[in-house]
Write an enzyme that holds these catalytic residues in place. Structure first.
Site, PDB file in Angstrom:
ATOM      1  N   ASP A 341      -5.788  80.434  52.860  1.00  0.00           N
ATOM      2  CA  ASP A 341      -6.229  79.306  53.658  1.00  0.00           C
ATOM      3  C   ASP A 341      -7.602  78.822  53.177  1.00  0.00           C
ATOM      4  O   ASP A 341      -8.499  79.631  52.916  1.00  0.00           O
ATOM      5  CB  ASP A 341      -6.304  79.734  55.131  1.00  0.00           C
ATOM      6  CG  ASP A 341      -6.823  78.643  56.038  1.00  0.00           C
ATOM      7  OD1 ASP A 341      -6.124  77.624  56.183  1.00  0.00           O
ATOM      8  OD2 ASP A 341      -7.919  78.809  56.596  1.00  0.00           O
ATOM      9  N   GLU A 377      -4.447  77.210  49.145  1.00  0.00           N
ATOM     10  CA  GLU A 377      -4.609  75.910  49.778  1.00  0.00           C
ATOM     11  C   GLU A 377      -5.874  75.350  49.139  1.00  0.00           C
ATOM     12  O   GLU A 377      -6.987  75.770  49.490  1.00  0.00           O
ATOM     13  CB  GLU A 377      -4.781  76.045  51.302  1.00  0.00           C
ATOM     14  CG  GLU A 377      -4.912  74.695  51.972  1.00  0.00           C
ATOM     15  CD  GLU A 377      -5.195  74.803  53.465  1.00  0.00           C
ATOM     16  OE1 GLU A 377      -4.744  73.916  54.214  1.00  0.00           O
ATOM     17  OE2 GLU A 377      -5.878  75.752  53.889  1.00  0.00           O
TER      18      GLU A 377
END
Length: 698
Positions: A341, A377
């Site tokens: 993330d 990401e």
């Protein structure tokens, strides 16, 4: 207490007792706190300090023991020092966590009426407790599946949201690791052709106090506090460390079904928030080691994550924790990869994103972590944080440009065919220059963050009223089109066109070069009723409606048909980029216009139709045994525009006879007016908002 060992960090049970070890460079004294079932606390000092690690060994202390730490040391927030022995601290290396946070002023190191004060209230009654776990587990013959990326189909799933409303899963295990491993779920994944389940955060996380006050929760889980512990809220047996055994059992079952497990991990920040956040763990252990602090006033936190703090990947101890955590999940929990993330934050050595950052060096040289699936990401919210295409060769990336392009194409945005061609072929502009291959692109149209696929064709605007933030949360530019009516509609023409557009996006996704990722429930027509940010909605708004999903049985079958087509034909999952070389008189890929089947020119790309020819004899890479790969050739007719178009099939050099295999206007290929195949030079009618796929027969 015996002296014990400074390594490994955390609580380590060896069959006879437990070793406790905690890093803190600033601590002057560390107390180990043991709790019995009634909550009574026993404190004792860790007797040894070696290499900045406090440690001790307790014989006859074993699995199920709840514990925490109290760190004595300087409290000077302006200098970045926040030790407070009145706060019970979670072990950063805890393998399991008991209970949750009961929000109370005692959890904070200051009094609410004075942010500069020192709070001496005891937080233990309100804090989570670390748990000593049993490390022993019968994995039987479980080994890594190591499914190659080019054969991978990823399914992004929320443990609770995927299973909590499934009528065939027993109520006592719905929403849990056991529920995800239930035979009905394994059967569903296999039917869809899924080879990897990417789990939204399962590291122990905290429900923010502000959300709890509103009757909401941190449903998505991007608020980690324990990087080694499976989140106890997803366990059907969550006491005495039972979540560890349950998680391992889930992984074992998924592996037996041939499905890998990828974890969405949040190493960029923690649940302790900004300078006004609670003291739960890292802040009270060694604040400056674990967090990036503002240089000219260390009272405040450097934040590129939008959460209040950023993990300090410039410090050796933070880096060690991340790497130890990654290795633990691979070696002890048998997971197959990670999706990072806001990964750009991990690449910030100073302020800029740096692909040569220490974190990447550590991952690259690690013999364990470097061998699993690594997905970034590739952005954060800081300056220069959008880094799609900017990660090192070992990494794959969520391709945000692919998502945006496919959405634009299927909402009828003009002038995007050229971009579609680039994204459809694996985004060579992003990945080829540094030696990466099409698999570097994790292709997706929807994910947890944003509209579901059904909502993408049903709403022009977000409808986030349930979040209580006056519509200020969530993305405002969704590249969506409601197909003529905002929200649910009973107009049969609108319903049919929405379904056609959904099938068009799924066909584009699953037949593009790269690695496709589906978002949970899209194959069942899942809707969030226009909410594009259900991060706080742990309810029917965010869960998969399995009962209502029965209406979309044909869509589930359609997805299965596409994944099967992809699996059976390597021309859709090449390991190298197209290069335009000729095989059998035609190039490995050709872009053809609808009017006459001839090659596209510059003006043609300004239109809204294109045919793409994939040469099954033009695959350059050999198979695993070194043999040449020869596949069927395919022709895809894209008409995302608002008018029906008659495509002229290309000449016989491309193929003499073509078989219809996919038609998003008629997914069952049941049109009585259309034959089962077509000849070279024939005209094929392709309705508006439709893609047709044909296979060359000879």
């Amino acid at each position: 207490m015996w002296p014990g060992s400074p390594y490994p960090l955390g609580a380590t049970y060896d069959g006879g007792g437990t070793n406790f070890a905690l890093f803190s460079e600033v601590a002057e004294r560390v107390e180990l706190c043991l709790f019995d079932d009634a909550g009574n606390e026993t404190r004792m000092d860790l007797p040894e300090r070696e290499a900045l690690t406090w440690h001790g060994y307790l014989p006859r202390v074993g699995p199920g023991q709840r514990y925490g730490f109290r760190v004595h040391g300087p409290f000077d927030p302006g200098a970045g020092l926040r030790c407070n022995p009145h706060k019970l601290l979670l072990d950063p290396y805890a393998k399991a966590v008991d209970g949750g946070i009961e929000w109370n002023e005692a959890l904070f190191s200051y009094r609410f009426d004075d942010p500069d004060s020192f709070n001496d209230l005891d937080s233990a009654p309100y804090a989570m407790k670390s748990v000593v776990v049993n490390p022993f587990f019968d994995w039987a013959n479980d080994t890594p599946l190591r499914i190659p990326f080019h054969q991978t189909v990823i399914y992004e799933a929320h443990v609770k949201g995927t299973t909590n409303a499934h009528p065939k899963i027993p109520e006592d295990v719905r929403g849990t690791y056991s529920g995800l491993a239930h035979p009905v779920m394994l059967e569903h994944f296999k039917r869809l052709g899924v080879t990897a389940v990417e789990l939204m955060p399962v590291h122990q996380f905290v429900h923010d106090g502000g959300l709890v006050e509103k009757g909401l929760s941190n449903y998505w889980g991007y608020n980690t506090i324990g990087f080694f512990a499976p989140h106890n809220g997803y366990a059907s047996f969550r006491h005495q460390g039972g979540q560890v055994q349950e998680f391992k059992t889930m992984v074992k079952a998924l592996h037996r079904a041939g499905i890998e497990v990828i974890l969405d991990v949040v190493y960029n920040h923690t649940a302790e928030g900004n300078h006004l956040g609670p003291t739960l763990s890292f802040r009270g252990i060694d604040n400056a080691a674990y967090y990036r602090l503002v240089d000219d006033d260390k009272r405040y936190y450097y934040d590129t994550t939008g959460t209040g703090n950023s993990f300090n990947v410039r410090h050796h101890e933070s880096l060690r924790l991340i790497m130890d955590s990654l290795r633990y999940w691979v070696t002890e929990m048998h997971v197959d990869g990670f999706r990072f993330d806001l990964a750009a934050t991990l690449a910030r050595e100073f302020h800029e994103v740096d692909r040569l950052a220490a974190f990447f060096d550590l991952v690259n040289q690690d013999p364990i972590v470097s061998q699993v699936k690594l997905i970034a990401e590739p952005w954060d919210v800081g300056d220069g944080g959008y880094q799609v295409g900017g990660f090192p060769p070992l990494w794959t990336e969520w391709n945000g440009r692919y998502r945006d392009t496919v959405r634009d194409v299927w909402r009828g945005e003009p002038g995007v065919l050229g971009e579609l061609a680039t994204r459809f072929t694996g985004s060579p502009d992003l990945y080829e220059i540094d030696g990466r291959r099409p698999i570097a692109s994790i292709n997706f149209v929807t994910a947890h963050d944003g509209f579901t696929l059904q909502d993408l064709v049903s709403f022009n605007h977000k409808h986030n009223e349930a979040n209580g933030e006056d519509g200020n949360d969530g993305e405002s530019h969704n590249r969506s089109w409601n197909t003529g009516a905002e929200g649910a509609s009973d107009d049969p023409e609108i319903v049919a066109m929405r379904a056609r557009r959904v099938r068009g996006m799924l066909t584009t996704l699953l037949l593009s070069q790269g690695v496709p990722m589906l978002s949970h429930g899209d194959e069942l027509g899942r809707t969030q009723r226009g909410n594009n940010n259900v991060y706080a909605q742990d309810n029917e708004l965010s869960w998969i409606d399995w009962t209502g999903g029965r209406e979309h049985e044909s869509l589930t079958n359609f997805v299965a048909q596409l994944t099967r087509l992809r699996a059976e034909h390597p021309v859709f999952r090449r390991r190298r980029f197209f290069d335009g070389h000729e095989v059998g008189g035609v190039t490995d890929i050709a872009w053809l216009r609808a009017s006459d089947g001839g090659p596209m020119n510059d003006d043609d790309w300004k239109g809204d139709t294109v045919a793409v020819y994939l040469n099954g004899r033009g695959i350059p890479e050999p198979d695993a045994l070194g043999e040449e790969i020869v596949d069927d050739s395919f022709l895809l007719l894209f008409n995302p525009g608002a008018s029906d178009v008659a495509f002229t099939l290309p000449g016989e050099e491309y193929g003499s006879s073509w078989e219809f295999v996919v038609d998003t206007a008629d997914p069952l290929l049941a049109s009585p007016e259309r034959g089962s195949n077509a000849k070279a030079g024939e005209r094929v009618d392709v309705p508006e908002r439709t893609v047709v796929v044909l296979r060359c027969l000879y």
